[in-house]
Design an enzyme around this catalytic site. Structure first.
Site, PDB file in Angstrom:
ATOM      1  N   HIS A 139       0.859  -1.188   0.000  1.00 17.47           N
ATOM      2  CA  HIS A 139       0.000   0.000   0.000  1.00 17.47           C
ATOM      3  C   HIS A 139       0.895   1.238   0.000  1.00 17.47           C
ATOM      4  O   HIS A 139       1.112   1.859   1.041  1.00 17.47           O
ATOM      5  CB  HIS A 139      -0.907  -0.015   1.232  1.00 17.47           C
ATOM      6  CG  HIS A 139      -1.996   1.016   1.200  1.00 17.47           C
ATOM      7  ND1 HIS A 139      -3.260   0.770   1.669  1.00 17.47           N
ATOM      8  CD2 HIS A 139      -2.013   2.298   0.771  1.00 17.47           C
ATOM      9  CE1 HIS A 139      -4.003   1.854   1.534  1.00 17.47           C
ATOM     10  NE2 HIS A 139      -3.263   2.800   0.994  1.00 17.47           N
ATOM     11  N   GLU A 146      -2.540  -1.658  -3.208  1.00 11.81           N
ATOM     12  CA  GLU A 146      -3.649  -0.913  -2.641  1.00 11.81           C
ATOM     13  C   GLU A 146      -3.323   0.575  -2.635  1.00 11.81           C
ATOM     14  O   GLU A 146      -2.161   0.967  -2.544  1.00 11.81           O
ATOM     15  CB  GLU A 146      -3.899  -1.333  -1.188  1.00 11.81           C
ATOM     16  CG  GLU A 146      -4.264  -2.773  -0.980  1.00 11.81           C
ATOM     17  CD  GLU A 146      -4.488  -3.091   0.484  1.00 11.81           C
ATOM     18  OE1 GLU A 146      -5.131  -4.119   0.762  1.00 11.81           O
ATOM     19  OE2 GLU A 146      -4.023  -2.324   1.358  1.00 11.81           O
ATOM     20  N   HIS A 187      -8.060  -5.924   7.275  1.00 11.46           N
ATOM     21  CA  HIS A 187      -7.839  -4.863   8.257  1.00 11.46           C
ATOM     22  C   HIS A 187      -8.129  -5.399   9.656  1.00 11.46           C
ATOM     23  O   HIS A 187      -9.265  -5.704   9.992  1.00 11.46           O
ATOM     24  CB  HIS A 187      -8.689  -3.618   8.002  1.00 11.46           C
ATOM     25  CG  HIS A 187      -8.070  -2.384   8.616  1.00 11.46           C
ATOM     26  ND1 HIS A 187      -7.188  -1.575   7.927  1.00 11.46           N
ATOM     27  CD2 HIS A 187      -8.164  -1.865   9.852  1.00 11.46           C
ATOM     28  CE1 HIS A 187      -6.792  -0.590   8.700  1.00 11.46           C
ATOM     29  NE2 HIS A 187      -7.374  -0.746   9.887  1.00 11.46           N
TER      30      HIS A 187
END
Length: 238
Positions: A43, A70, A191
């Site tokens: 990410h 991401e 998450h």
């Protein structure tokens, strides 16, 4: 079996804390795959405080399973993804100064933007996924964007699990997963999933294709070892 994609942002954070190349991010990615990991997630953020844009380019050359990038689809991020051409891009609406992702897309409000953005990636053969909160309406609207998958934002589930309210906490995720499947979407999740809560989630969410786990996995690996932890997750996802 649900696939395990390991987010290696935290390994980059440790490396960047001292400069140099310790720990070696590319070796870590290769080792994770060798240990059985079925994907690598990164990410990169605009300030490159952990994963750098060059890391994304370098990882593309060596990842043999699945590379998932991401991020918030700002122009710089879009350009990177179109250059690197990962296996999957996951669109996350995080602010530039966010410590970590903290919300999913409003796929109704931002539907037209997502349609245009996803079209750019799909024209290059990149699978797309949209980060969404556990809300069936968001899943239904996500299908209208042309995305291939959604990724369920699982922070609320993790909190409910810690508070011994896992049945209540997982209920909206089950409904959202059903709505996504009905709409023809693939399903990812991530998450705050960890060794304690991932098995219950996986067993109760229908058609879960992939989980992306980083922070907890790297923390657990400090005590238990990276190879051991990767395999512990694989056992829980079977």
């Amino acid at each position: 079996m649900t696939k395990l994609s390991v987010n290696i942002n935290k390994i980059a954070t440790i490396r960047n804390a001292r400069g140099g190349n310790m720990p070696d991010l590319l070796k870590a990615a290769t080792d994770i795959e060798r240990f059985g990991g079925q994907g690598i997630t990164i990410h990169p953020r605009p300030d490159e405080r952990h994963i750098t844009y060059q890391d994304a380019r370098d990882l593309k050359k060596i990842v043999t399973t699945e590379l998932n990038i991401e991020g918030n689809p700002v122009p710089k991020f879009i350009d990177l993804v179109l250059e690197v051409k990962p296996d999957q891009v996951t669109l996350v609406p995080d602010a530039e100064d966010a410590i970590t992702s903290n919300a999913g897309w409003d796929t109704i409000k931002y539907g037209s933007f997502l349609v245009k953005t996803i079209d750019l990636f799909k024209k290059e053969g990149i699978r797309t996924s949209i980060f969404v909160d556990p809300n069936p309406e968001m899943a239904k609207a996500a299908a209208d964007t042309g995305t291939d998958r959604i990724e369920l934002y699982t922070e609320s589930y993790a909190k409910s699990f810690d508070q011994n309210e896992k049945q209540t906490g997982i209920a909206p995720f089950i409904e959202t997963a059903k709505a996504a499947t009905t709409a023809g979407l693939g399903l990812n999740a991530g998450h705050d999933l960890n060794l304690e809560n991932v098995a219950y989630f996986q067993k109760n969410i229908p058609n879960l294709l992939e989980v992306s786990i980083g922070h907890a996995l790297i923390c657990e690996a400090l005590y238990l070892g990276l190879e051991n932890v990767v395999n512990m997750y694989l056992n829980r996802l079977t």
